[in-house]
Design a protein around this motif. Structure first.
Motif, short mmCIF file in Angstrom:
data_model
loop_
_atom_site.label_atom_id
_atom_site.label_comp_id
_atom_site.label_asym_id
_atom_site.label_seq_id
_atom_site.Cartn_x
_atom_site.Cartn_y
_atom_site.Cartn_z
N HIS A 51 2.28 1.29 2.04
CA HIS A 51 1.80 0.14 2.82
C HIS A 51 1.91 0.58 4.18
N THR A 109 1.04 -1.17 7.72
CA THR A 109 0.52 -2.31 7.43
C THR A 109 0.21 -2.76 9.48
N THR A 151 -6.38 -3.98 6.42
CA THR A 151 -4.62 -4.50 7.31
C THR A 151 -3.53 -3.59 6.94
N SER A 152 -3.65 -2.82 5.39
CA SER A 152 -3.00 -1.21 5.62
C SER A 152 -3.80 -0.23 4.92
#
Length: 219
Positions: free
Chosen positions: A80, A82, A100-101
């Motif tokens: 991820h 982010t 968000t990611s």
């Protein structure tokens, strides 16, 4: 970040490594009946994601725009990256172009390959609102719930095991406040809010795109 928080985040990232259907530490939205309108809306969303985020196939472009690798020192099937700014913004709005990611697979030569995105929403978000963001007949949002964590300043307790099972985190059999109190932990009815993965760059197959990434995200 407190070391206990770091453990919590890592444990949450690994929580989906096993079956999720009957997991006391995971809640998923019910799958609504399939319909043509939702299928069209989902296909349009995937196309929008691909157009808006294609530049992030180059991970350096993502980093230049504020995306930072989560747990870079922990080997993972999918990483991820982010953006904290967009994570906060998703409390108030849904913008497919600002997830968000970003989700990357790392090749043997170190290259990062973009596979998908993750969107988030506050825990208070209604299912109807989640459905407006991403159709609930196509995929399922998930939420981490009923976690018992070590108390602040007791990060070393993450390693505790009883009867062959972890005392804390998503692999623990403890899923109630009373049971958590009994082992001297701190109980959280939920962590982080709602999340959903869209593997828009991994495949053209809707079954892969909308698998929520569970099969590969933490295998």
């Amino acid at each position: 970040m407190d070391s206990v928080d770091q453990h919590t985040s890592q444990a949450a990232h690994e929580a989906m490594s096993g079956p999720m259907a009957v997991d006391p530490h995971m809640t998923m939205t019910p799958l609504r009946p399939a319909n043509a309108a939702d299928s069209s809306r989902a296909a349009a969303l995937v196309q929008q994601i691909r157009v808006a985020l294609d530049r992030y196939r180059d991970v350096r472009a993502a980093e230049a725009d504020g995306y930072r690798q989560f747990l870079p020192n922990v080997k993972q099937p999918v990483y991820h990256f982010t953006n904290r700014r967009w994570a906060l913004a998703e409390v108030f709005r849904f913008d497919p172009a600002k997830p968000t990611s970003l989700l990357y697979r790392q090749e043997a030569d170190g290259r990062f390959v973009l596979e998908g995105v993750m969107y988030s929403a506050p825990a208070r978000t209604s299912q109807d609102e989640l459905d407006r963001r991403v159709p609930l007949s196509v995929t399922r949002w998930h939420e981490h719930v009923n976690w018992c964590l070590p108390k602040w300043g007791q990060a070393d307790r993450w390693r505790e095991v009883r009867d062959g099972k972890p005392v804390f985190g998503p692999k623990s059999p403890i899923a109630t406040a009373d049971a958590c109190d009994a082992v001297g932990g701190r109980f959280y009815p939920r962590l982080f809010g709602w999340m959903v993965h869209v593997m828009a760059f991994e495949s053209d197959d809707p079954k892969v795109i909308w698998s929520a990434g569970h099969d590969r995200m933490h295998s």
